[in-house]
Design an enzyme around this catalytic site. Structure first.
Site, PDB file in Angstrom:
ATOM      1  N   HIS A 279      -6.020   1.443 -10.851  1.00  0.00           N
ATOM      2  CA  HIS A 279      -6.097   2.358  -9.703  1.00  0.00           C
ATOM      3  C   HIS A 279      -5.849   3.805 -10.104  1.00  0.00           C
ATOM      4  O   HIS A 279      -4.778   4.151 -10.615  1.00  0.00           O
ATOM      5  CB  HIS A 279      -5.074   1.964  -8.642  1.00  0.00           C
ATOM      6  CG  HIS A 279      -5.325   2.579  -7.302  1.00  0.00           C
ATOM      7  ND1 HIS A 279      -6.118   1.979  -6.351  1.00  0.00           N
ATOM      8  CD2 HIS A 279      -4.901   3.740  -6.752  1.00  0.00           C
ATOM      9  CE1 HIS A 279      -6.157   2.750  -5.267  1.00  0.00           C
ATOM     10  NE2 HIS A 279      -5.440   3.835  -5.494  1.00  0.00           N
TER      11      HIS A 279
ATOM     12  N   ASP B 168      -6.724   7.818  -8.289  1.00  0.00           N
ATOM     13  CA  ASP B 168      -7.218   8.501  -7.090  1.00  0.00           C
ATOM     14  C   ASP B 168      -7.860   9.858  -7.362  1.00  0.00           C
ATOM     15  O   ASP B 168      -7.936  10.693  -6.449  1.00  0.00           O
ATOM     16  CB  ASP B 168      -6.068   8.675  -6.091  1.00  0.00           C
ATOM     17  CG  ASP B 168      -5.804   7.428  -5.274  1.00  0.00           C
ATOM     18  OD1 ASP B 168      -6.707   7.021  -4.521  1.00  0.00           O
ATOM     19  OD2 ASP B 168      -4.710   6.861  -5.381  1.00  0.00           O
TER      20      ASP B 168
ATOM     21  N   GLU C   4     -10.260   1.372  -1.282  1.00  0.00           N
ATOM     22  CA  GLU C   4      -8.854   1.216  -0.925  1.00  0.00           C
ATOM     23  C   GLU C   4      -8.670   1.244   0.592  1.00  0.00           C
ATOM     24  O   GLU C   4      -8.565   2.287   1.212  1.00  0.00           O
ATOM     25  CB  GLU C   4      -8.012   2.325  -1.571  1.00  0.00           C
ATOM     26  CG  GLU C   4      -6.514   2.104  -1.365  1.00  0.00           C
ATOM     27  CD  GLU C   4      -5.664   3.140  -2.062  1.00  0.00           C
ATOM     28  OE1 GLU C   4      -4.479   2.849  -2.302  1.00  0.00           O
ATOM     29  OE2 GLU C   4      -6.164   4.240  -2.353  1.00  0.00           O
TER      30      GLU C   4
ATOM     31  N   HIS D 103      -4.596  -0.267   3.943  1.00  0.00           N
ATOM     32  CA  HIS D 103      -3.846   0.832   3.354  1.00  0.00           C
ATOM     33  C   HIS D 103      -2.596   0.976   4.215  1.00  0.00           C
ATOM     34  O   HIS D 103      -1.865  -0.001   4.371  1.00  0.00           O
ATOM     35  CB  HIS D 103      -4.680   2.122   3.262  1.00  0.00           C
ATOM     36  CG  HIS D 103      -4.033   3.154   2.402  1.00  0.00           C
ATOM     37  ND1 HIS D 103      -3.483   4.298   2.909  1.00  0.00           N
ATOM     38  CD2 HIS D 103      -3.807   3.194   1.061  1.00  0.00           C
ATOM     39  CE1 HIS D 103      -2.938   5.013   1.922  1.00  0.00           C
ATOM     40  NE2 HIS D 103      -3.124   4.364   0.788  1.00  0.00           N
TER      41      HIS D 103
ATOM     42  N   HIS E  64      -0.640  -2.946  -0.830  1.00  0.00           N
ATOM     43  CA  HIS E  64      -0.570  -2.329   0.505  1.00  0.00           C
ATOM     44  C   HIS E  64      -0.480  -3.326   1.658  1.00  0.00           C
ATOM     45  O   HIS E  64      -0.259  -2.900   2.797  1.00  0.00           O
ATOM     46  CB  HIS E  64      -1.750  -1.382   0.770  1.00  0.00           C
ATOM     47  CG  HIS E  64      -1.629  -0.062   0.095  1.00  0.00           C
ATOM     48  ND1 HIS E  64      -0.725   0.903   0.496  1.00  0.00           N
ATOM     49  CD2 HIS E  64      -2.289   0.471  -0.967  1.00  0.00           C
ATOM     50  CE1 HIS E  64      -0.838   1.968  -0.281  1.00  0.00           C
ATOM     51  NE2 HIS E  64      -1.773   1.733  -1.184  1.00  0.00           N
TER      52      HIS E  64
ATOM     53  N   HIS F  61      -2.166  -2.005  -7.724  1.00  0.00           N
ATOM     54  CA  HIS F  61      -1.127  -1.016  -8.050  1.00  0.00           C
ATOM     55  C   HIS F  61       0.141  -1.313  -7.257  1.00  0.00           C
ATOM     56  O   HIS F  61       0.451  -0.665  -6.271  1.00  0.00           O
ATOM     57  CB  HIS F  61      -1.622   0.419  -7.824  1.00  0.00           C
ATOM     58  CG  HIS F  61      -2.146   0.741  -6.457  1.00  0.00           C
ATOM     59  ND1 HIS F  61      -3.132   0.024  -5.840  1.00  0.00           N
ATOM     60  CD2 HIS F  61      -1.816   1.731  -5.578  1.00  0.00           C
ATOM     61  CE1 HIS F  61      -3.391   0.539  -4.652  1.00  0.00           C
ATOM     62  NE2 HIS F  61      -2.596   1.576  -4.469  1.00  0.00           N
TER      63      HIS F  61
ATOM     64  N   ASP G 133      -1.772   4.303 -10.396  1.00  0.00           N
ATOM     65  CA  ASP G 133      -1.788   5.119  -9.176  1.00  0.00           C
ATOM     66  C   ASP G 133      -1.780   6.613  -9.508  1.00  0.00           C
ATOM     67  O   ASP G 133      -1.416   7.447  -8.671  1.00  0.00           O
ATOM     68  CB  ASP G 133      -0.616   4.787  -8.248  1.00  0.00           C
ATOM     69  CG  ASP G 133      -0.942   5.007  -6.758  1.00  0.00           C
ATOM     70  OD1 ASP G 133      -2.070   5.434  -6.468  1.00  0.00           O
ATOM     71  OD2 ASP G 133      -0.071   4.749  -5.919  1.00  0.00           O
TER      72      ASP G 133
END
Length: 382
Positions: free
Chosen positions: A38, A40, A152, A179, A225, A246, A314
Site C-alpha cells: 500500500h 498513497d 481502497e 475505509h 480498515h 496495511h 502506507d
C-alpha cells in the site's frame, strides 16, 4: 578408513565455515522482489497537483519540491530515487477517494486508476504495470518496479457489482472492503474504537456476494480498515486467501486498525497474509521507531506463522512515520534490523518470505481459484 576421515573433516569444515558466514538482511532484496501492499502517492498527486503529472516529477528527489517536499507535504515520501535506494520490487498503488467528500465515488476512483496508469506509462524504464503474480517476477528480472492497483474502500463501487467487475478489467487487483465510512454491507474499523457508539454489524448478504464475486474474479479481498466482525465474517465466507494490505498486530499496540491474535490464527488457516503498516500512530503509543515495526512483524510471524506476514507501509498516506523508516529509501534498514535481532529466525528463506514470497503465494492461489471458477456465472446485484 582415511577416506572416511577426510569426508568427515570436509563436512565439519564446511558446516563450521557456513555457520560463520553472515549477511545483511537487505541482501535478500537483490534476489527476490520486495512487495509493498500500500502506497498513497496517487492521492497526494490528486491533493497537490489535481492529477497533473507534470507537476509531480517523481524522477527527481522530491525532498525540497515546492508541492511534494516535506515542508509542504508531511506525508510525501515517495519518488523514484528513494524507491530505488529502498530496493523496492513491486508496489500496490492505492486508488483512493474520500468517502466523506466524494459525490461520485465511481468516477473519482476511475480518475485515480487513470493517474496510476499514466504515471506508470510516463516512466517505462523504471515502472512496469502488471496484474499478475508472474508479472511481478518478470518486472523484477527487468529491474523495474512492478506496479499494481488496489482500490481502497468499498464505497468506490457504489453498491454495484458491475463496477467491481469493470475495475478488475481495468487492472485493479485488490479491493479494501471499507475505509473510514461504514457501508450498507460492511462496517469500518472505527466501530471497534472504544469511544464509538455505533452498533456493530455483520457482513450482510450483499457483502457476502461481493466477497464471492471477488473470489470468482481473482481479485484479492483486503481486510485492512474493516471491523473485527467483518474480518471474521469474510474469513468464514471467502473461498480464497485474503490480505490485510496495511495493518499491524493489536497485541503489540491496541488500535482498532490492527489485527487481534485470534484473527491472526484464522488468517493462518485461510492461507492469507498480514502486511505490516508503518504509521506511527498504529504501531506505538508515541515516539515510534523502526524497532516497533519489527515488533509487529515478529509477533505476526510468531502467531500466524512466518508464511503469513508481509510489508504494507502506507507511505504517502499518513502524517508520521517511525524513526528509521522515514521514507521509501529505508526498507533495507528494516531487513537489516530483523536479521541482526534474530539470525536463526530471519534466514535468507524467511526474509524472502517477508519481502514477497508470501504475497506471491497468496496472489497465485487467488489466480488458481479464479481459474477453477471460470464456469461460474457472475453474481448479480440484488
Amino acid at each position: 578408513m582415511w577416506k572416511n576421515v577426510v569426508i568427515v573433516f570436509i563436512i565439519f569444515f564446511t558446516h563450521s565455515f557456513c555457520a560463520k558466514v553472515d549477511f545483511p538482511g537487505r541482501a535478500v532484496l537483490d534476489n527476490f522482489p520486495l512487495i509493498d501492499g500500500h502506497n498513497d502517492l496517487p492521492w497526494n498527486i490528486f491533493l497537490n497537483a489535481k492529477n497533473h503529472l507534470e507537476k509531480c516529477k517523481i524522477e527527481a528527489d522530491l525532498t525540497k519540491d515546492e508541492l511534494f517536499g516535506s515542508k509542504n507535504c508531511v506525508s510525501c515520501v515517495t519518488d523514484l530515487p528513494r524507491l530505488k535506494k529502498g530496493k523496492l520490487g513491486a508496489q500496490f498503488w492505492a486508488a483512493y477517494v474520500d468517502c466523506t467528500k466524494s459525490k461520485d465515488p465511481v468516477l473519482d476512483t476511475l480518475e485515480q486508476i487513470d493517474v496510476i496508469k499514466r504515471m506508470v506509462r510516463k516512466y517505462p524504464n523504471d515502472l512496469k504495470f502488471t496484474t499478475t503474480a508472474d508479472g511481478i517476477l518478470e518486472a523484477f528480472k527487468e529491474k523495474k518496479i512492478a506496479s499494481l492497483i488496489g482500490v481502497e474502500g468499498g464505497h468506490s463501487i457504489d453498491n454495484h457489482l458491475s463496477v467491481l467487475r469493470a475495475f478488475y478489467d481495468l487492472g485493479v487487483r485488490y479491493l479494501t472492503l471499507t475505509h473510514t465510512c461504514n457501508l450498507d454491507w460492511a462496517d469500518s474499523s472505527l466501530v471497534d474504537d472504544p469511544k464509538s457508539t455505533h452498533k456493530k454489524g455483520n457482513l450482510n448478504d450483499f457483502g457476502k456476494k461481493i466477497v464471492l464475486e471477488m473470489n470468482r474474479l481473482g481479485m484479492l479481498v483486503d481486510l485492512s480498515h474493516v471491523s473485527k466482525n467483518i474480518m471474521w465474517d469474510v474469513l468464514n465466507v471467502t473461498r480464497s486467501p485474503i490480505i490485510f494490505s496495511h495493518s499491524s498486530a493489536k497485541a503489540i499496540y491496541s488500535h482498532s486498525r490492527n489485527v487481534d491474535d485470534d484473527v491472526l490464527l484464522k488468517v493462518k488457516l485461510n492461507g492469507g497474509i498480514v502486511m505490516v503498516n508503518f504509521f506511527s500512530q498504529f504501531i506505538s503509543r508515541g515516539n515510534a521507531t523502526i524497532k516497533d515495526v519489527t515488533d509487529h512483524i515478529n509477533h505476526i510471524a510468531d502467531i500466524a506463522g512466518i508464511d503469513h506476514v508481509g510489508i504494507g507501509s502506507d507511505f504517502d498516506g499518513v502524517p508520521s512515520y517511525p524513526k528509521g523508516l522515514e521514507d521509501t529509501s529505508k526498507y533495507p534498514d528494516l531487513f537489516d534490523l530483523l536479521r541482526e535481532q534474530n539470525k536463526t529466525k530471519w534466514t535468507v528463506e524467511n526474509l524472502e518470505k517477508l519481502a514477497g514470497r508470501n504475497f506471491i503465494r497468496v496472489f497465485k492461489t487467488n489466480e488458481k481459484i479464479r481459474d477453477d471458477l471460470t464456469k461460474e456465472e457472475p453474481v448479480e446485484n440484488p
